[in-house]
Design a protein around this motif. Sequence first.
Motif, PDB file in Angstrom:
ATOM      1  N   LEU A   1      11.193  18.356  11.926  1.00 30.28           N
ATOM      2  CA  LEU A   1      10.704  19.728  11.942  1.00 30.28           C
ATOM      3  C   LEU A   1      11.667  20.619  11.172  1.00 30.28           C
ATOM      4  N   THR A   2      11.110  21.426  10.283  1.00 33.45           N
ATOM      5  CA  THR A   2      11.906  22.441   9.601  1.00 33.45           C
ATOM      6  C   THR A   2      11.787  23.740  10.390  1.00 33.45           C
ATOM      7  N   LEU A   3      12.928  24.318  10.758  1.00 36.16           N
ATOM      8  CA  LEU A   3      12.961  25.519  11.587  1.00 36.16           C
ATOM      9  C   LEU A   3      13.428  26.709  10.759  1.00 36.16           C
ATOM     10  N   TYR A   4      12.644  27.786  10.830  1.00 37.36           N
ATOM     11  CA  TYR A   4      13.026  29.058  10.211  1.00 37.36           C
ATOM     12  C   TYR A   4      13.184  30.088  11.328  1.00 37.36           C
ATOM     13  N   VAL A   5      14.322  30.736  11.391  1.00 37.05           N
ATOM     14  CA  VAL A   5      14.565  31.795  12.377  1.00 37.05           C
ATOM     15  C   VAL A   5      14.809  33.091  11.613  1.00 37.05           C
ATOM     16  N   VAL A   6      13.943  34.087  11.862  1.00 36.25           N
ATOM     17  CA  VAL A   6      14.048  35.372  11.165  1.00 36.25           C
ATOM     18  C   VAL A   6      13.961  36.489  12.204  1.00 36.25           C
ATOM     19  N   PRO A   7      14.673  37.596  11.991  1.00 35.64           N
ATOM     20  CA  PRO A   7      14.525  38.747  12.890  1.00 35.64           C
ATOM     21  C   PRO A   7      13.268  39.520  12.544  1.00 35.64           C
TER      22      PRO A   7
ATOM     23  N   GLU B   1      16.800  50.259  13.838  1.00 35.62           N
ATOM     24  CA  GLU B   1      17.057  50.360  15.267  1.00 35.62           C
ATOM     25  C   GLU B   1      15.986  49.669  16.099  1.00 35.62           C
ATOM     26  N   THR B   2      14.847  49.318  15.465  1.00 38.27           N
ATOM     27  CA  THR B   2      13.729  48.741  16.218  1.00 38.27           C
ATOM     28  C   THR B   2      13.719  47.219  16.165  1.00 38.27           C
ATOM     29  N   GLU B   3      14.770  46.584  15.637  1.00 41.98           N
ATOM     30  CA  GLU B   3      14.791  45.129  15.605  1.00 41.98           C
ATOM     31  C   GLU B   3      14.799  44.628  17.042  1.00 41.98           C
ATOM     32  N   SER B   4      13.696  44.040  17.467  1.00 38.88           N
ATOM     33  CA  SER B   4      13.529  43.734  18.876  1.00 38.88           C
ATOM     34  C   SER B   4      13.537  42.257  19.196  1.00 38.88           C
ATOM     35  N   GLY B   5      13.690  41.387  18.225  1.00 37.59           N
ATOM     36  CA  GLY B   5      13.666  39.987  18.584  1.00 37.59           C
ATOM     37  C   GLY B   5      13.792  39.063  17.399  1.00 37.59           C
ATOM     38  N   LEU B   6      13.549  37.774  17.699  1.00 41.37           N
ATOM     39  CA  LEU B   6      13.665  36.716  16.711  1.00 41.37           C
ATOM     40  C   LEU B   6      12.358  35.951  16.642  1.00 41.37           C
ATOM     41  N   MET B   7      11.955  35.591  15.446  1.00 36.92           N
ATOM     42  CA  MET B   7      10.744  34.804  15.229  1.00 36.92           C
ATOM     43  C   MET B   7      11.159  33.433  14.733  1.00 36.92           C
ATOM     44  N   ALA B   8      10.716  32.391  15.456  1.00 34.56           N
ATOM     45  CA  ALA B   8      11.015  31.019  15.072  1.00 34.56           C
ATOM     46  C   ALA B   8       9.733  30.356  14.565  1.00 34.56           C
ATOM     47  N   VAL B   9       9.779  29.797  13.367  1.00 38.56           N
ATOM     48  CA  VAL B   9       8.633  29.118  12.761  1.00 38.56           C
ATOM     49  C   VAL B   9       9.000  27.642  12.586  1.00 38.56           C
ATOM     50  N   LEU B  10       8.160  26.770  13.143  1.00 38.45           N
ATOM     51  CA  LEU B  10       8.387  25.326  13.083  1.00 38.45           C
ATOM     52  C   LEU B  10       7.344  24.689  12.179  1.00 38.45           C
ATOM     53  N   HIS B  11       7.824  23.954  11.216  1.00 44.68           N
ATOM     54  CA  HIS B  11       6.927  23.284  10.268  1.00 44.68           C
ATOM     55  C   HIS B  11       7.204  21.791  10.301  1.00 44.68           C
TER      56      HIS B  11
ATOM     57  N   ALA C   1       8.048  33.765  19.419  1.00 48.10           N
ATOM     58  CA  ALA C   1       8.799  35.011  19.309  1.00 48.10           C
ATOM     59  C   ALA C   1       9.674  35.163  20.549  1.00 48.10           C
ATOM     60  N   PHE C   2      10.948  35.487  20.329  1.00 41.57           N
ATOM     61  CA  PHE C   2      11.909  35.642  21.409  1.00 41.57           C
ATOM     62  C   PHE C   2      12.545  37.020  21.332  1.00 41.57           C
ATOM     63  N   SER C   3      12.933  37.547  22.480  1.00 43.23           N
ATOM     64  CA  SER C   3      13.724  38.773  22.503  1.00 43.23           C
ATOM     65  C   SER C   3      15.150  38.447  22.092  1.00 43.23           C
ATOM     66  N   ARG C   4      15.947  39.499  21.895  1.00 42.58           N
ATOM     67  CA  ARG C   4      17.350  39.282  21.536  1.00 42.58           C
ATOM     68  C   ARG C   4      18.108  38.571  22.645  1.00 42.58           C
ATOM     69  N   GLY C   5      17.587  38.649  23.853  1.00 49.72           N
ATOM     70  CA  GLY C   5      18.227  37.955  24.959  1.00 49.72           C
ATOM     71  C   GLY C   5      17.751  36.531  25.140  1.00 49.72           C
ATOM     72  N   GLY C   6      16.826  36.077  24.276  1.00 49.91           N
ATOM     73  CA  GLY C   6      16.331  34.708  24.372  1.00 49.91           C
ATOM     74  C   GLY C   6      15.094  34.554  25.228  1.00 49.91           C
ATOM     75  N   THR C   7      14.524  35.667  25.716  1.00 54.19           N
ATOM     76  CA  THR C   7      13.313  35.590  26.538  1.00 54.19           C
ATOM     77  C   THR C   7      12.094  35.381  25.646  1.00 54.19           C
ATOM     78  N   LEU C   8      11.225  34.444  26.044  1.00 54.19           N
ATOM     79  CA  LEU C   8      10.020  34.158  25.276  1.00 54.19           C
ATOM     80  C   LEU C   8       9.054  35.327  25.350  1.00 54.19           C
ATOM     81  N   LEU C   9       8.600  35.816  24.195  1.00 55.83           N
ATOM     82  CA  LEU C   9       7.625  36.901  24.126  1.00 55.83           C
ATOM     83  C   LEU C   9       6.226  36.386  23.838  1.00 55.83           C
ATOM     84  N   HIS C  10       6.122  35.432  22.923  1.00 52.83           N
ATOM     85  CA  HIS C  10       4.811  34.917  22.535  1.00 52.83           C
ATOM     86  C   HIS C  10       5.004  33.583  21.809  1.00 52.83           C
ATOM     87  N   PHE C  11       3.998  32.722  21.905  1.00 50.98           N
ATOM     88  CA  PHE C  11       4.055  31.460  21.187  1.00 50.98           C
ATOM     89  C   PHE C  11       2.647  30.906  21.061  1.00 50.98           C
ATOM     90  N   ASN C  12       2.456  29.973  20.143  1.00 48.71           N
ATOM     91  CA  ASN C  12       1.166  29.306  20.021  1.00 48.71           C
ATOM     92  C   ASN C  12       1.292  27.864  20.492  1.00 48.71           C
TER      93      ASN C  12
END
Length: 582
Positions: free
Chosen positions: A322-328, A333-343, A262-273
């Motif tokens: 790797l298949t990459l999915y990027v979703v907000p 007004e609360t859209e706070s970031g981007l979620m990247a899923v790698l398969h 999970a990334f912020s709109r500015g590209g800062t990493l918020l969380h990952f596994n």
Amino acid sequence: MLKSLYMKLVLILLLLIVSLMAVTGVFLNGAVARFYANEFNGAMDSAFGQNTEFVEQLRDASGEGGTQVWDILLAYRGILGIASSRQMCLMDMSGGVLFGAVDGLIDLTPNILTAAGGENGCEQRMGEAFFDCAIPIDDRNGVFNYIIYVRDQKQALNEQSRSLFFVILQAMILGLTFSLILSMLLSKTMTTPIENLTRGAAKVAAGDFSEKLEVHSRDEIGTLTQAFNHMAGALQSSLRDAEGERDKLSALFSHMTDGVAAFSRGGTLLHFNQAARRLLGLREDEELTYAAMEGLIPLKEARKLRTPDYFTGNLMIDQRVLTLYVVPFGSGETESGLMAVLHDVTEQNRLESLRREFVSNVSHELRTPLTGIKSYAETLMEPEGLSPEEIQKFSSVIVNEADRMTRLVRDLLTLSRFDYGKDDRQAAEFDLQELLNRLYDMLRMEAKAYKHKLSLSVGKLPGSFYGDRDQIEQVLINLITNAIRYTPEGGNIAVEADSTARDVVISVCDNGIGIPEEDMPHIFDRFYRVDKARSSSMGGTGLGLAIAKEITENHGGELNVVSEQGKGTIVTLTLPKSGKAL
């Protein structure tokens, strides 16, 4: 201290008592003042009322002179209540004093002015420092000659007011003392449950739900306490459920095979596994940033994504697809970031490639014998010019091609049964050594055709073995025929069988071409063939070892392969004696 509810309640009750006593004092003082005013007016009215003997004497004396009028007033001073606090004087009609004196008489009072106009002036004003009354006296001809002026200095009223003030003050002090005690007790009774609620709320806010507040009354505070206890229990249950769901999601997020970041709109990493780090090939000390995916979807473009938009694409990292999915995530007004899923679809793509290759191979394998069968069958339909030997040869070719098709279809059906969990094993006790001897006799001629030396070495085997004889035979035939076919002419193939305390171990050793190291992880994959050209020429489909492994594992055993390219291969089949898997 004054900000506390306890002190506010005490002060409110004390102010209430003070206000009550003050209002009571004001009303009592006013009542006393009115009483004395009425008493003064009553005395004046009694003395100077119309047609009284006293008034008639004053009228008779008015025509004789002021001295006679004054003498009569002195004679009747008792009925007028003339004393130290009540004084009297006789005035002319202009307000001048003829006889007597009054303390504080400086200006003409409103009552004197009224009397100067020929009317009785006895109106009392509570704000004045005295009571006064001015009575005009006329003669028998109706001419007003004199004014009798009486003033009361309110001495009795003032003394009574002072006494009343001290009584009220004493009552107020005593009332305040009792009120203070009672208000403190009452306020404590009201604020103690509120303080308990406050402490309970603080504990709940800190996550402590162990304490239940006692309900001491059935009033509004008691109802509030019951509602608080119910709320705390419901909140604890909700938090427990939320923590359970969070733990489930955390465990799922941490151990899922797909990478999630999970990334912020500015590209800062918020969380990952850890799967994301592993799939992107990052070291433990290497920071994960959006730059790892920048080449596929630039951050500037990713910021423009809004729900339900998404982006998908493929990444190639370390020979992995790797298949990459990027979703907000978030909404509005609360859209706070981007979620990247790698398969990781590397294996899926590989299996899809193998499937296509298998379909192609099966089509070819089916088409080749069918073509041969059709050609030879058409030839046999017109046997003129064919010798008996040729007819026999053509018939043998048709039978061999049909057998080849039968083996292929049998392998496909076997795999299909494994896929759908339909195992048609018919387990029974059989003589494993007898089976090995029969297979040796059956395959010795095939080995001889390749100019191989096939040997069989049997150690101490159990008298009977429990399992599916046909399936075990299929595995052994597959292993031995592979050794025969993938060993150059003149090779050595050894079959060795022995047992341990728990297992039966059968090894097939050859000095053939071996298996390349990069192919070793895939030799048990379905449809996989190491040497595709050689396998195709020998009728191989890449199913043999896959079927052998399935059968072995269904019997509770293991199938291990050790090989070195150019030097040979050792395949070891280990089966449990007990047959627990059956």
